[in-house]
Design a protein around this motif. Structure first.
Motif, mmCIF file in Angstrom:
data_model
loop_
_atom_site.group_PDB
_atom_site.id
_atom_site.type_symbol
_atom_site.label_atom_id
_atom_site.label_comp_id
_atom_site.label_asym_id
_atom_site.label_seq_id
_atom_site.Cartn_x
_atom_site.Cartn_y
_atom_site.Cartn_z
ATOM 1 N N GLU A 46 -10.153 6.639 1.728
ATOM 2 C CA GLU A 46 -9.673 7.908 2.283
ATOM 3 C C GLU A 46 -8.796 7.683 3.507
ATOM 4 O O GLU A 46 -7.741 8.309 3.652
ATOM 5 N N GLN A 47 -9.208 6.757 4.366
ATOM 6 C CA GLN A 47 -8.442 6.469 5.569
ATOM 7 C C GLN A 47 -7.106 5.836 5.215
ATOM 8 O O GLN A 47 -6.063 6.180 5.799
ATOM 9 N N PHE A 48 -7.120 4.909 4.270
ATOM 10 C CA PHE A 48 -5.880 4.242 3.882
ATOM 11 C C PHE A 48 -4.903 5.207 3.229
ATOM 12 O O PHE A 48 -3.714 5.237 3.562
ATOM 13 N N VAL A 49 -5.389 6.015 2.284
ATOM 14 C CA VAL A 49 -4.507 6.958 1.601
ATOM 15 C C VAL A 49 -3.899 7.950 2.592
ATOM 16 O O VAL A 49 -2.715 8.295 2.501
ATOM 17 N N HIS A 50 -4.702 8.390 3.550
ATOM 18 C CA HIS A 50 -4.183 9.294 4.583
ATOM 19 C C HIS A 50 -3.049 8.627 5.343
ATOM 20 O O HIS A 50 -1.988 9.230 5.578
ATOM 21 N N MET A 88 -6.929 -9.373 0.108
ATOM 22 C CA MET A 88 -6.477 -8.004 0.386
ATOM 23 C C MET A 88 -6.031 -7.919 1.843
ATOM 24 O O MET A 88 -6.670 -8.449 2.733
ATOM 25 N N SER A 89 -4.935 -7.233 2.097
ATOM 26 C CA SER A 89 -4.409 -7.133 3.448
ATOM 27 C C SER A 89 -5.306 -6.262 4.307
ATOM 28 O O SER A 89 -6.162 -5.523 3.834
ATOM 29 N N ASN A 90 -5.082 -6.343 5.630
ATOM 30 C CA ASN A 90 -5.842 -5.507 6.546
ATOM 31 C C ASN A 90 -5.601 -4.035 6.293
ATOM 32 O O ASN A 90 -6.469 -3.196 6.472
ATOM 33 N N VAL A 91 -4.361 -3.699 5.839
ATOM 34 C CA VAL A 91 -4.027 -2.299 5.590
ATOM 35 C C VAL A 91 -4.829 -1.753 4.430
ATOM 36 O O VAL A 91 -5.475 -0.718 4.514
ATOM 37 N N THR A 92 -4.811 -2.490 3.310
ATOM 38 C CA THR A 92 -5.445 -1.977 2.104
ATOM 39 C C THR A 92 -6.945 -2.207 2.085
ATOM 40 O O THR A 92 -7.606 -1.768 1.162
ATOM 41 N N GLY A 138 -1.345 17.770 -8.559
ATOM 42 C CA GLY A 138 -0.249 17.014 -9.156
ATOM 43 C C GLY A 138 -0.100 15.643 -8.527
ATOM 44 O O GLY A 138 0.181 15.522 -7.329
ATOM 45 N N PHE A 139 -0.313 14.603 -9.321
ATOM 46 C CA PHE A 139 -0.156 13.218 -8.872
ATOM 47 C C PHE A 139 -1.021 12.922 -7.639
ATOM 48 O O PHE A 139 -0.615 12.158 -6.765
ATOM 49 N N GLY A 140 -2.206 13.530 -7.608
ATOM 50 C CA GLY A 140 -3.074 13.331 -6.457
ATOM 51 C C GLY A 140 -4.499 12.954 -6.807
ATOM 52 O O GLY A 140 -5.235 12.439 -5.961
ATOM 53 N N LEU A 141 -4.906 13.188 -8.048
ATOM 54 C CA LEU A 141 -6.307 12.961 -8.404
ATOM 55 C C LEU A 141 -6.685 11.488 -8.286
ATOM 56 O O LEU A 141 -7.817 11.161 -7.927
ATOM 57 N N ARG A 142 -5.736 10.599 -8.563
ATOM 58 C CA ARG A 142 -6.053 9.168 -8.480
ATOM 59 C C ARG A 142 -6.211 8.694 -7.029
ATOM 60 O O ARG A 142 -6.690 7.588 -6.789
ATOM 61 N N ASN A 143 -5.804 9.526 -6.073
ATOM 62 C CA ASN A 143 -5.853 9.120 -4.674
ATOM 63 C C ASN A 143 -7.117 9.543 -3.945
ATOM 64 O O ASN A 143 -7.351 9.112 -2.819
ATOM 65 N N VAL A 144 -7.922 10.401 -4.557
ATOM 66 C CA VAL A 144 -9.095 10.917 -3.854
ATOM 67 C C VAL A 144 -10.268 9.945 -3.982
ATOM 68 O O VAL A 144 -10.356 9.189 -4.949
ATOM 69 N N PRO A 145 -11.191 9.951 -3.021
ATOM 70 C CA PRO A 145 -12.337 9.040 -3.089
ATOM 71 C C PRO A 145 -13.257 9.306 -4.277
ATOM 72 O O PRO A 145 -13.851 8.382 -4.820
ATOM 73 N N ASP A 146 -13.393 10.568 -4.680
ATOM 74 C CA ASP A 146 -14.310 10.927 -5.775
ATOM 75 C C ASP A 146 -13.644 11.999 -6.632
ATOM 76 O O ASP A 146 -13.695 13.187 -6.306
ATOM 77 N N LEU A 147 -13.013 11.588 -7.703
ATOM 78 C CA LEU A 147 -12.255 12.541 -8.528
ATOM 79 C C LEU A 147 -13.171 13.571 -9.188
ATOM 80 O O LEU A 147 -12.766 14.718 -9.413
ATOM 81 N N TYR A 148 -14.411 13.195 -9.484
ATOM 82 C CA TYR A 148 -15.329 14.127 -10.122
ATOM 83 C C TYR A 148 -15.725 15.252 -9.155
ATOM 84 O O TYR A 148 -15.854 16.414 -9.558
ATOM 85 N N GLN A 149 -15.889 14.908 -7.890
ATOM 86 C CA GLN A 149 -16.193 15.933 -6.901
ATOM 87 C C GLN A 149 -15.011 16.890 -6.732
ATOM 88 O O GLN A 149 -15.198 18.109 -6.600
#
Length: 227
Positions: free
Chosen positions: A10-14, A1-5, A126-137
């Motif tokens: 949360e930090q990476f998605v931001h 895995m790269s340093n970026v990913t 919209g097209f954001g739930l998969r990006n959050v750290p905890d979708l259930y929260q």
């Protein structure tokens, strides 16, 4: 895995969305063949917003859905996103359409919404739930801020199971999409995130089971087709 990913999610998605904000709308049109507009239109029809209805649009990005809801209901819409760069481009679109008095934009965390219980008629993502750290929260927070009898709506990509479409779909997402991101937006790692995020995201059946839980009584839900 790269340093970026390898950064915390949360930090990476931001960092991803801060980086791609200038070309986000153009790349959405290109990568989805403008289908994201049809998907949103389909969802809006199912939502059946009434005059004066209010909504909070989580992970609102550049505010396409926030704008659609403000125009449909004439009510107050709140758009929330953690990327200030995305909100800045959304703010320009809101102002261009003369909707600045009906749409409020807030930089914030979808997992800890700064709003009281029972505040909105709708909560959308919209097209954001998969990006959050905890979708259930995030879903719990959406449920919390929606009024009794309101609607929680998630518009999201899914995982097709029918061949040969499944093979074509994954080839495009895993191979073609990151290369288009590299060629057009000069962002490879950022657009590689889309198929990577989809791989670990629950399928539509799992989300449907979640929405049917007893502690979600009193809310209406939309079950969208695979998109």
């Amino acid at each position: 895995m790269s340093n970026v990913t390898s950064k915390p999610k949360e930090q990476f998605v931001h960092s991803v969305f801060e980086s791609i904000a200038p070309k986000y709308d153009m790349m959405n049109d290109l990568l989805s063949f403008r289908r994201h507009k049809a998907w949103r239109k389909f969802t809006m029809k199912k939502m059946d917003m009434q005059p004066g209805n209010t909504a909070i649009d989580l992970c609102c990005g550049t505010c396409d859905w926030s704008i659609s809801m403000a125009e449909a209901s004439g009510g107050q819409i709140t758009g929330l996103d953690f990327s200030e760069n995305m909100l800045e481009f959304g703010r320009r679109k809101v102002n261009d359409r003369g909707l600045d008095e009906r749409i409020s934009l807030v930089q914030g965390n979808a997992m800890a919404l700064p709003f009281e219980d029972n505040s909105f008629d709708y909560a959308t993502i919209g097209f954001g739930l998969r990006n959050v750290p905890d979708l259930y929260q995030v879903l719990r927070e959406m449920r919390r801020v929606v009024k009794p009898g309101g609607m929680v709506v998630c518009l999201e990509l899914s995982k097709p199971t029918w061949q040969p479409f499944k093979g074509i779909y994954y080839f495009y997402f895993q191979k073609m999409l990151p290369m288009l991101g590299k060629l057009v937006a000069k962002r490879y790692e950022q657009y590689k995130w889309l198929p990577d995020s989809l791989a670990s995201f629950p399928g539509r059946r799992s989300l449907r089971k979640l929405s049917a839980r007893r502690d979600w009584n009193g809310l209406r839900h939309i079950h969208l087709p695979v998109v």
